[in-house]
Design a protein around this motif. Structure first.
Motif, PDB file in Angstrom:
ATOM      1  N   LYS A 144      72.537 133.843  -4.236  1.00 19.39           N
ATOM      2  CA  LYS A 144      73.824 134.376  -3.323  1.00 19.39           C
ATOM      3  C   LYS A 144      74.413 133.611  -2.499  1.00 19.39           C
ATOM      4  O   LYS A 144      75.759 133.392  -2.210  1.00 19.39           O
ATOM      5  N   LEU A 145      73.611 132.865  -1.759  1.00 17.79           N
ATOM      6  CA  LEU A 145      74.410 131.778  -0.870  1.00 17.79           C
ATOM      7  C   LEU A 145      75.144 130.613  -1.358  1.00 17.79           C
ATOM      8  O   LEU A 145      76.236 130.500  -0.967  1.00 17.79           O
ATOM      9  N   ARG A 146      74.739 130.334  -2.607  1.00 15.96           N
ATOM     10  CA  ARG A 146      75.679 129.512  -3.431  1.00 15.96           C
ATOM     11  C   ARG A 146      77.072 130.109  -3.476  1.00 15.96           C
ATOM     12  O   ARG A 146      78.070 129.496  -3.477  1.00 15.96           O
ATOM     13  N   ASN A 147      77.023 131.262  -3.824  1.00 16.49           N
ATOM     14  CA  ASN A 147      78.279 132.315  -4.236  1.00 16.49           C
ATOM     15  C   ASN A 147      79.133 132.169  -2.984  1.00 16.49           C
ATOM     16  O   ASN A 147      80.161 132.229  -2.844  1.00 16.49           O
ATOM     17  N   TYR A 148      78.364 132.392  -1.697  1.00 16.51           N
ATOM     18  CA  TYR A 148      78.954 132.603  -0.404  1.00 16.51           C
ATOM     19  C   TYR A 148      79.780 131.177  -0.041  1.00 16.51           C
ATOM     20  O   TYR A 148      80.962 131.052   0.455  1.00 16.51           O
ATOM     21  N   VAL A 149      78.874 130.141  -0.362  1.00 16.42           N
ATOM     22  CA  VAL A 149      79.641 128.687  -0.097  1.00 16.42           C
ATOM     23  C   VAL A 149      80.675 128.467  -1.032  1.00 16.42           C
ATOM     24  O   VAL A 149      81.753 127.854  -0.483  1.00 16.42           O
ATOM     25  N   GLN A 150      80.625 128.781  -2.271  1.00 19.92           N
ATOM     26  CA  GLN A 150      81.727 128.652  -3.257  1.00 19.92           C
ATOM     27  C   GLN A 150      83.273 129.477  -2.809  1.00 19.92           C
ATOM     28  O   GLN A 150      84.182 128.888  -2.783  1.00 19.92           O
ATOM     29  N   HIS A 151      82.750 130.677  -2.432  1.00 23.43           N
ATOM     30  CA  HIS A 151      84.110 131.636  -2.146  1.00 23.43           C
ATOM     31  C   HIS A 151      84.532 131.785  -0.769  1.00 23.43           C
ATOM     32  O   HIS A 151      85.572 132.369  -0.685  1.00 23.43           O
ATOM     33  N   CYS A 152      83.567 131.708  -0.018  1.00 24.12           N
ATOM     34  CA  CYS A 152      83.888 132.017   1.423  1.00 24.12           C
ATOM     35  C   CYS A 152      83.979 130.788   2.532  1.00 24.12           C
ATOM     36  O   CYS A 152      84.928 130.370   2.927  1.00 24.12           O
ATOM     37  N   SER A 153      82.852 130.137   2.776  1.00 19.30           N
ATOM     38  CA  SER A 153      82.884 129.211   3.803  1.00 19.30           C
ATOM     39  C   SER A 153      81.525 128.343   3.511  1.00 19.30           C
ATOM     40  O   SER A 153      80.639 128.453   2.640  1.00 19.30           O
ATOM     41  N   MET A 154      81.345 127.585   4.309  1.00 16.92           N
ATOM     42  CA  MET A 154      80.188 126.441   4.449  1.00 16.92           C
ATOM     43  C   MET A 154      79.145 127.340   5.102  1.00 16.92           C
ATOM     44  O   MET A 154      79.420 128.182   5.947  1.00 16.92           O
ATOM     45  N   PRO A 155      77.928 127.183   4.725  1.00 20.70           N
ATOM     46  CA  PRO A 155      76.725 127.954   5.158  1.00 20.70           C
ATOM     47  C   PRO A 155      76.742 127.907   6.878  1.00 20.70           C
ATOM     48  O   PRO A 155      76.642 126.883   7.446  1.00 20.70           O
ATOM     49  N   PRO A 156      76.689 129.184   7.457  1.00 26.37           N
ATOM     50  CA  PRO A 156      76.483 128.904   9.032  1.00 26.37           C
ATOM     51  C   PRO A 156      75.101 128.364   9.646  1.00 26.37           C
ATOM     52  O   PRO A 156      74.275 129.277   9.782  1.00 26.37           O
ATOM     53  N   LEU A 157      75.282 127.160   9.924  1.00 26.70           N
ATOM     54  CA  LEU A 157      73.872 126.537  10.163  1.00 26.70           C
ATOM     55  C   LEU A 157      73.856 126.422  11.578  1.00 26.70           C
ATOM     56  O   LEU A 157      74.564 126.100  12.316  1.00 26.70           O
ATOM     57  N   VAL A 158      72.558 126.425  12.224  1.00 23.03           N
ATOM     58  CA  VAL A 158      72.373 126.113  13.559  1.00 23.03           C
ATOM     59  C   VAL A 158      71.103 125.075  13.496  1.00 23.03           C
ATOM     60  O   VAL A 158      69.937 125.442  12.907  1.00 23.03           O
ATOM     61  N   TYR A 159      71.454 123.858  14.133  1.00 24.85           N
ATOM     62  CA  TYR A 159      70.463 122.916  14.113  1.00 24.85           C
ATOM     63  C   TYR A 159      70.064 122.557  15.711  1.00 24.85           C
ATOM     64  O   TYR A 159      70.831 122.691  16.548  1.00 24.85           O
ATOM     65  N   SER A 160      68.527 122.726  16.047  1.00 31.03           N
ATOM     66  CA  SER A 160      68.184 122.467  17.409  1.00 31.03           C
ATOM     67  C   SER A 160      67.060 121.398  17.216  1.00 31.03           C
ATOM     68  O   SER A 160      66.102 121.492  16.377  1.00 31.03           O
ATOM     69  N   GLU A 161      66.933 120.721  18.606  1.00 33.41           N
ATOM     70  CA  GLU A 161      65.644 119.981  18.565  1.00 33.41           C
ATOM     71  C   GLU A 161      65.064 120.655  19.989  1.00 33.41           C
ATOM     72  O   GLU A 161      65.905 120.558  21.138  1.00 33.41           O
ATOM     73  N   ASN A 162      63.825 120.902  20.131  1.00 31.72           N
ATOM     74  CA  ASN A 162      63.056 121.597  21.339  1.00 31.72           C
ATOM     75  C   ASN A 162      61.830 120.677  21.652  1.00 31.72           C
ATOM     76  O   ASN A 162      61.107 120.359  20.800  1.00 31.72           O
ATOM     77  N   ILE A 163      61.757 120.251  22.704  1.00 30.02           N
ATOM     78  CA  ILE A 163      60.783 119.571  23.460  1.00 30.02           C
ATOM     79  C   ILE A 163      59.630 120.487  23.525  1.00 30.02           C
ATOM     80  O   ILE A 163      59.757 121.434  24.541  1.00 30.02           O
ATOM     81  N   ILE A 164      58.257 120.247  22.948  1.00 27.69           N
ATOM     82  CA  ILE A 164      57.214 120.986  23.359  1.00 27.69           C
ATOM     83  C   ILE A 164      56.515 120.237  24.424  1.00 27.69           C
ATOM     84  O   ILE A 164      55.858 119.452  23.982  1.00 27.69           O
ATOM     85  N   ILE A 165      56.306 120.871  25.856  1.00 26.95           N
ATOM     86  CA  ILE A 165      55.654 119.840  26.598  1.00 26.95           C
ATOM     87  C   ILE A 165      54.346 120.240  26.854  1.00 26.95           C
ATOM     88  O   ILE A 165      53.491 119.647  27.858  1.00 26.95           O
ATOM     89  N   LYS A 166      53.844 121.291  26.071  1.00 28.23           N
ATOM     90  CA  LYS A 166      52.264 121.895  26.268  1.00 28.23           C
ATOM     91  C   LYS A 166      51.518 120.867  25.789  1.00 28.23           C
ATOM     92  O   LYS A 166      50.345 120.687  26.166  1.00 28.23           O
ATOM     93  N   SER A 167      52.042 120.048  24.545  1.00 28.13           N
ATOM     94  CA  SER A 167      51.239 119.083  24.230  1.00 28.13           C
ATOM     95  C   SER A 167      51.193 117.809  24.872  1.00 28.13           C
ATOM     96  O   SER A 167      52.020 117.516  25.681  1.00 28.13           O
ATOM     97  N   ASN A 168      50.336 117.035  24.682  1.00 25.70           N
ATOM     98  CA  ASN A 168      50.210 115.725  24.995  1.00 25.70           C
ATOM     99  C   ASN A 168      49.552 114.658  24.089  1.00 25.70           C
ATOM    100  O   ASN A 168      48.751 114.577  23.415  1.00 25.70           O
ATOM    101  N   PRO A 169      50.842 113.730  23.627  1.00 25.42           N
ATOM    102  CA  PRO A 169      52.082 113.666  24.369  1.00 25.42           C
ATOM    103  C   PRO A 169      53.086 114.803  23.823  1.00 25.42           C
ATOM    104  O   PRO A 169      52.580 115.498  23.023  1.00 25.42           O
ATOM    105  N   SER A 170      54.079 114.929  24.523  1.00 27.73           N
ATOM    106  CA  SER A 170      55.080 115.900  24.101  1.00 27.73           C
ATOM    107  C   SER A 170      55.470 116.047  22.483  1.00 27.73           C
ATOM    108  O   SER A 170      55.767 114.499  22.326  1.00 27.73           O
ATOM    109  N   GLU A 171      55.896 116.645  22.068  1.00 25.16           N
ATOM    110  CA  GLU A 171      56.523 116.751  20.730  1.00 25.16           C
ATOM    111  C   GLU A 171      58.024 117.338  20.611  1.00 25.16           C
ATOM    112  O   GLU A 171      58.321 118.043  21.616  1.00 25.16           O
TER     113      GLU A 171
END
Length: 293
Positions: A144-171
């Motif tokens: 269905k997402l392919r139909n959404y893209v074809q007829h309505c809009s580009m997929p609503p994406l969110v890209y994020s990068e999170n620093i995990i400081i609890k690990s050593n070294p941080s990830e």
């Protein structure tokens, strides 16, 4: 006019020539052409699945590249970086969507033309796709997402990068998600998928969706290929192997049917057509799948 089986022979200093193995009757030529045709039919089907796999690999490479780039810049990126990131994610995602839809549409068209619209094979393909649609949220959602893209809009994406400081070294944690509410608000034809989409998290993990979709597509393709192509393709392979005198492990491209035409004025024409023995490598994979299904 004479026709014969020729084998490509390589000698030292990169010299190559064709050796005549045996003369071939018109009846055998027709049989070889039929076997060749069967192998090419399977190869055309398999290539469509290869296009899907290639686009899946491109998507994965895009994600891996994002992770590597994120580590290099320590998790900080500017708007131009973000714009490029989103463009690449969408590009590889759209290519994957279109190749999957092409594969499914072509399988449906092919099975109906070959066996009939109301054939057991056509019903079998429908049962395979229906099962994945009903039991795998990712498959139905992606469809269905392919139909959404074809007829309505580009997929609503969110890209994020999170620093995990609890690990050593941080990830660095990379997330690519789809915005559930934007999808629901921007498209009304989710059908049976809508209730599942409404129950999904507010941010839907795109990477997990793509992986699950590929499992469904592999399952559909393998079972469909075995049902519609297995017997004829293996018979074609066996027939050619018996004719050229090679064992089951053979998959080189050394054999040709040569045709010699001699004209009254002394001129002659010599043409060749390769036997499709290179496709045996793909047929071997089909045989391996048949053991596991």
């Amino acid at each position: 006019m004479q026709k014969g089986l020729f084998k490509l022979v390589e000698e030292g200093n990169e010299k190559v020539h064709l050796d005549l193995v045996q003369l071939v009757s018109e009846k055998k030529i027709a049989e070889l052409e039929r076997w060749n045709s069967v192998l090419h039919d399977y190869n055309r089907l398999n290539q469509k699945m290869e296009y899907v796999q290639d686009n899946f690999e491109d998507f994965n490479k895009c994600v891996v590249g994002l992770v590597e780039a994120a580590h290099e810049r320590g998790g900080a990126f500017s708007y131009p970086d973000h714009d490029q990131i989103m463009r690449e994610i969408r590009r590889t995602l759209l290519n994957l969507m279109m190749s999957i839809r092409t594969l499914l549409d072509h399988m449906e068209t092919s099975v109906k033309r070959q066996f009939g619209k109301k054939s057991e094979q056509a019903d079998y393909l429908k049962s395979l796709t229906s099962h994945e649609f009903d039991t795998c949220f990712a498959y139905g959602f992606f469809y269905k997402l392919r139909n959404y893209v074809q007829h309505c809009s580009m997929p609503p994406l969110v890209y994020s990068e999170n620093i995990i400081i609890k690990s050593n070294p941080s990830e660095l944690e990379i997330k690519i998600t789809l915005v559930r509410d934007s999808l629901l608000d921007g498209f009304t034809k989710w059908g049976a998928v809508k209730s599942h989409l409404e129950a999904a998290p507010e941010r839907i993990d795109l990477i997990s969706i793509v992986k699950d979709v590929m499992k469904s597509i592999n399952n559909i393709y393998i079972k469909y290929a075995i049902e519609t192509s297995y017997e004829d393709t293996l018979a074609a392979k066996a027939g050619i192997l018996a004719f050229i005198g090679e064992d089951d492990s053979y998959s080189l491209e050394e054999y040709f049917i040569g045709t010699l035409m001699v004209w009254k004025d002394g001129r002659f024409d010599f043409s060749t057509k390769a036997l499709s023995t290179g496709i045996f490598r793909k047929v071997k994979k089909l045989e391996e799948w048949a053991v596991t299904v």
